[in-house]
Design an enzyme around this catalytic site. Structure first.
Site, short mmCIF file in Angstrom:
data_model
loop_
_atom_site.label_atom_id
_atom_site.label_comp_id
_atom_site.label_asym_id
_atom_site.label_seq_id
_atom_site.Cartn_x
_atom_site.Cartn_y
_atom_site.Cartn_z
N GLN A 1 0.84 -1.18 0.00
CA GLN A 1 0.00 0.00 0.00
C GLN A 1 0.88 1.23 0.00
O GLN A 1 1.94 1.25 0.62
CB GLN A 1 -0.92 0.02 1.23
CG GLN A 1 -2.05 -0.99 1.18
CD GLN A 1 -2.93 -0.93 2.42
OE1 GLN A 1 -2.45 -1.06 3.53
NE2 GLN A 1 -4.22 -0.73 2.21
N GLY A 2 0.43 2.30 -0.70
CA GLY A 2 1.18 3.53 -0.78
C GLY A 2 0.28 4.69 -1.15
O GLY A 2 -0.94 4.56 -1.25
N GLY B 1 -1.85 4.04 -4.45
CA GLY B 1 -2.70 2.89 -4.70
C GLY B 1 -2.43 1.73 -3.76
O GLY B 1 -1.51 1.77 -2.95
N THR B 2 -3.27 0.70 -3.87
CA THR B 2 -3.13 -0.54 -3.12
C THR B 2 -2.85 -1.68 -4.10
O THR B 2 -3.48 -1.75 -5.15
CB THR B 2 -4.42 -0.84 -2.34
OG1 THR B 2 -4.70 0.25 -1.45
CG2 THR B 2 -4.27 -2.12 -1.53
N ASP C 1 10.39 9.00 -8.38
CA ASP C 1 10.29 8.39 -7.04
C ASP C 1 11.17 7.14 -6.97
O ASP C 1 10.73 6.07 -6.56
CB ASP C 1 8.84 8.06 -6.71
CG ASP C 1 8.63 7.81 -5.22
OD1 ASP C 1 9.50 8.22 -4.42
OD2 ASP C 1 7.62 7.19 -4.86
#
Length: 738
Positions: A422-423, A426-427, A539
Site C-alpha cells: 500500500q502507498g 494505490g493498493t 520516485d
C-alpha cells in the site's frame, strides 16, 4: 380487542419493572470523576475490563481523572459505545524565535497508544493542522517511514483570512489511515525573521475536525496559552470479523437483543438491537426502550402500548390495523377469512413480482454503471490507441483490457489477505488469473477527469516498454470507479527488504549489489533516452526496485512518473517524491529533469553500499541523513567506517573508492554536474568487468586530493550563500528533525 390490549398493557408494566441496565461489570466502578467508563473498558481489577481496554483512574489536583491504559493520555469526556469512539488530549508542538531568528523554545509532540492494539486514531474525524507565517509541519509515524504534512507562509497579517486554513497563516491535511503512534515535527524556512513582529511562533497538532476552526484575530492569544488538543480515537474488539468471532470463545456481544457489526479496519463492535439501549457487552445489558414515554407516542391516533423492542398503537372499536398517523391507518374488520387469505396471496404475488423486477433493474443499472466508469476512465480512448497500433502492424504492445469480474475472481473479491503493498498512489493485490498466471493488481488513483487522456497515453506507452529491468504492465480494467492496473508479479519483494529488514542485512554479496545497481541504472537510462517519449520516474527508492525469482532488479511504481516532450529540458510541478531520496535542486525550484532520478539513484546506491536507510530518526544529528554521513566520511577519508561489513571484506579498496566516486557525482547538488543514467550504467558495467583497471588508482588519487562535496542532507529554499562551493549557492541544509 379487549384481551389484546390487556396483554400489551401487561407487557408494558413488565418492561418498565426492570432496573436500568448496568454499564460496568458487577463489582466494578463505572465512573472516574465525571467521566463514564462503560465495559469493555474499565479500571482496577483485570476482570473489570476486556483484553487491553484498561483505563487508569488517577488522583490529580482537580480530582480523579481517567487515563488511557498506563499512558498519560487523559480522557476528558465519556466513551462512546454506540459509535466506538473515545477522546484523549495530546500536547501541541511549538517552535518560537526572537527577532534575530534565534530559537527561543522548541517542543515536539509524540503520542503512542502502546499496548492498546485495539485503539487507533480516526482518519475521518481528525486532521493535522500547522499554524504560523513561516511554518513547515510534519506528521510521521514512530519509525519515520510514513510522512505527511503541510506548509503555512505569509509576510503580512492582512493576507490571513478568517475561517480558512489553506496555506496562508494556517494549513491542514488529512490523517493517514490506521496510525497508532506519531510524532509532530516543526520546521521554519527563515527562522521567522520575515514575520517575527507578528508571528514569532509555529504550532502543529492533530485535532478533532469539529473542534478546530482557524481565527486569525485570536490566533496569537489562543495558542500562547493552549497546551493540549482533543484527538478522536476509534476502537474495536479483537482483529476478526463478526462471522469469525462468533465461532470462537470470548465473543464480546453477550447481551440478549444485541447485534455485531464489522468495522472498516480490523475488529468488530456491538450495539443493542433497534428498540433497545444500554451496554451490549454485558449480559442483560440491552434493555427495552419505552417508546410510549418518548416522542413516539405522538404518532398514535389513540393509545400507545409499549412492546419489547417496539410499540403498538390501538385502533377504535370495530377496526383493526396500525393506529399510527403515518402508518396503514385503521381499517374495518373483514368478516370473511377467504377474503383475507385472497388478499394475502395477492400481496405475496405482488412482492414476488416487485422483487423480480427489482433484480432486473439492478442488473441493468450495474451494466450501465460499468459502461459509465469505462467511458469516464478513458476506455474508448484506450481502445482507439490499441486498434490504431493493430492497424499499423505494431505488435510491441500486449496490452489487455480486463473485465472487473476477472480481477474480482483473481483476488477473491479483493480479500485483505491478498494485499501485498500500500502507498500514496494505490493498493497492490496479489492475484491469480484464469490461466494460472500470478500477477500484481494495483488500484490506481486519478486526481481529476482532465487527466484521463494523459493517463491513457501513459498506460499505452508503459505497455509498450519491453525492458528486462522494468516491471511489465500486462493490462488494465476501467469498469470500476478507480482504474486497476495489472503488472507481472515479483516474487522476491523489494530491494529495501533485502538490505534493511531484520535477518536480511548482509545477505547480498558485493557482486550482486553492483549487478542490481547496474540493472537499475540500465532501466532508468532506457526510460530517459531509449523510449519514444522519455519518462522521468520521480520516485526512485529501494522500495520501488523489485526482485524476481532470479533476483533480477526491476524498476516499478510509476505513480509519480511524467512523460517529457523532446522539446522540453525540464518540467515544473508540485514537489513529489520521498524525503531522503528527493533531489535538493528539484525540491527548491519545483523543476524536475532526468538528473533528479540520478540523485535518487545515488541515494539507493549508498543504501546498497552501507546497508543503512536513507533517513534514520533514531540516530544522532550528524548521522541521521545517510547522504550527509556518506559525504562526511569521504571528505574525512573514513569511507570504510560507513561501508557494510560484507562489502569491506569482499571488495578491494580501489574498487570501493571507484564506486564511491561514482556515487559522489550522482548526488552533487548541481544537477548539471551529475552524470546521465546512461553514463552511470556504462561505468557500472565497466566496474563489474574491469574492477582492477589502472584508471581506478588514478581516479582515487584525484579524489583524495580535494574535498568531495558539502553536506547535502536535505535542502529547502534559503538565502544564497557564498564560499568555495559556488556551485551549491542558493541551497542551505534543512534538517528534517530537531
Amino acid at each position: 380487542m379487549a384481551w389484546q390490549v390487556a396483554v400489551l398493557l401487561l407487557l408494558q408494566r413488565l418492561s418498565s419493572a426492570f432496573a436500568a441496565a448496568p454499564m460496568a461489570r458487577p463489582g466494578c466502578r463505572s465512573e472516574c470523576g465525571s467521566v463514564q467508563i462503560p465495559y469493555p473498558f474499565g479500571f482496577g481489577d483485570s476482570s473489570c475490563f476486556l483484553d487491553d481496554f484498561e483505563i487508569t483512574c488517577k488522583e490529580t489536583t482537580n480530582g480523579p481523572k481517567p487515563f488511557l491504559g498506563r499512558s498519560n493520555l487523559e480522557l476528558p469526556v465519556d466513551i462512546d459505545l454506540v459509535n466506538g469512539l473515545l477522546q484523549v488530549n495530546h500536547a501541541i508542538a511549538r517552535d518560537c524565535y526572537d527577532r534575530q531568528g534565534r530559537s527561543i523554545s522548541y517542543s515536539g509532540s509524540r503520542i503512542n497508544l502502546g499496548s492498546m492494539k485495539s485503539v487507533r486514531f480516526s482518519d475521518s474525524r481528525n486532521k493535522f493542522v500547522a499554524i504560523g507565517c513561516d511554518t513547515v509541519g510534519y506528521l510521521a509515524d514512530m519509525d519515520y517511514t510514513i510522512w505527511t504534512g503541510c506548509v503555512s507562509y505569509c509576510t503580512n497579517m492582512s493576507f490571513v483570512t478568517n475561517g480558512t486554513c489553506s496555506g496562508i497563516g494556517c494549513c491542514e491535511t488529512r490523517t493517514p489511515k490506521g496510525v497508532r503512534a506519531f510524532s509532530v515535527v516543526l520546521r521554519s524556512y527563515y527562522n521567522h525573521t520575515n514575520c517575527s513582529s507578528f508571528s514569532p511562533c509555529s504550532y502543529a497538532f492533530l485535532a478533532n475536525s469539529s473542534f478546530m476552526s482557524f481565527n486569525a484575530l485570536d490566533y496569537f492569544l489562543t495558542f500562547k496559552n493552549v497546551t493540549m488538543m482533543p484527538v478522536t480515537l476509534e476502537w474495536a474488539v479483537g482483529n476478526r470479523t463478526c462471522e469469525e468471532a462468533r465461532e470462537e470463545e470470548g465473543f464480546a456481544c453477550v447481551a440478549k437483543n444485541s447485534e455485531c457489526y464489522s468495522t472498516n479496519g480490523p475488529g468488530y463492535r456491538c450495539n443493542c438491537s433497534p428498540g433497545y439501549q444500554g451496554n451490549p457487552y454485558l449480559k442483560g445489558g440491552c434493555e427495552d426502550i419505552d417508546e410510549c414515554k418518548g416522542p413516539q407516542k405522538n404518532q398514535c391516533m389513540r393509545d400507545c402500548i409499549n412492546t419489547p423492542g417496539s410499540f403498538y398503537c390501538t385502533c377504535p372499536r370495530g377496526t383493526r390495523g396500525d393506529g399510527r398517523w403515518d402508518g396503514s391507518r385503521c381499517t374495518p374488520k373483514f368478516p370473511y377469512l377467504d377474503v383475507v387469505l385472497g388478499a394475502g396471496s395477492g400481496f405475496l404475488f405482488l412482492c414476488a413480482s416487485v422483487s423480480w423486477l427489482y433484480w432486473i433493474v439492478s442488473k441493468k443499472r450495474l451494466i450501465k454503471l460499468k459502461e459509465k466508469f469505462f467511458q469516464q476512465n478513458g476506455g474508448l480512448l484506450l481502445q482507439h490507441h490499441l486498434s490504431s497500433s493493430s492497424d499499423d502492424g505494431r505488435n510491441d504492445s500486449i496490452m489487455r483490457i480486463f473485465t472487473s469480474e476477472e480481477l474480482q475472481r483473481a483476488t477473491n473479491n479483493y480479500d485483505e489477505d491478498c494485499i501485498i503493498g500500500q502507498g500514496g498512489f494505490g493498493t497492490v493485490y496479489k492475484g491469480t488469473l484464469s490461466d494460472q498466471r500470478v500477477v500484481a493488481i494495483k488500484k490506481s488513483k486519478i486526481a481529476a477527469k482532465g487527466e484521463i487522456e494523459q493517463f491513457i497515453n501513459e498506460v499505452v506507452l508503459l505497455s509498450t516498454i519491453n525492458h528486462k529491468n522494468v516491471v511489465k504492465l500486462l493490462g488494465c480494467c476501467l469498469e470500476t470507479q478507480v482504474p486497476l492496473l495489472v503488472f507481472e508479479f515479483m516474487s522476491n519483494g523489494t530491494l529495501s527488504h533485502h538490505i534493511h529488514d531484520q535477518g536480511r542485512r548482509g545477505s547480498l554479496s558485493l557482486e550482486n549489489r553492483l549487478r542490481i545497481a547496474a540493472e537499475a541504472a540500465e532501466a532508468l537510462a532506457y526510460l530517459h533516452s531509449s523510449v519514444s517519449t522519455p519518462i522521468i520516474h520521480r520516485d526512485v527508492k529501494s522500495t520501488n526496485i523489485l526482485l524476481d525469482d532470479s533476483y533480477t532488479a526491476k524498476i516499478s511504481d510509476f505513480g509519480t512518473s511524467r512523460l517529457v516532450p523532446f522539446d522540453r529540458n525540464c518540467l515544473t510541478s508540485l514537489v513529489r517524491g520521498t524525503i531522503g531520496y528527493l533531489d535538493p535542486e528539484y525540491f527548491q525550484s519545483g523543476q524536475f529533469t532526468d538528473k533528479s532520478d540520478v540523485y535518487s539513484f545515488g541515494v539507493v546506491f549508498i543504501e546498497l553500499l552501507t546497508g543503512e536507510k536513507a533517513l534514520s530518526e533514531n540516530k544522532s544529528e550528524e548521522h541521521r541523513s545517510l547522504v550527509k554521513h556518506f559525504i562526511s566520511c569521504m571528505n574525512e577519508g573514513r569511507l570504510c567506517d560507513i561501508l557494510d561489513d560484507r562489502i569491506r571484506h569482499e571488495g578491494s579498496m580501489e574498487q570501493l573508492m571507484a564506486v564511491a566516486e561514482l556515487v559522489e557525482r550522482c548526488i552533487r547538488l548541481n544537477g548539471d554536474e551529475r552524470p546521465t543514467m546512461k553514463e552511470v550504467a556504462t561505468e557500472l558495467e565497466g566496474m563489474r568487468t574491469f574492477s582492477n583497471h589502472p584508471w581506478v588508482n588514478e581516479e582515487i588519487e584525484s579524489l583524495l586530493a580535494k574535498p568531495l562535496l558539502s553536506e547535502p542532507a536535505f535542502y529547502g529554499a534559503g538565502n544564497t550563500t557564498s564560499g568555495d562551493n559556488s556551485s551549491h549557492s542558493g541551497l542551505v541544509p534543512l534538517n528534517i528533525t530537531r
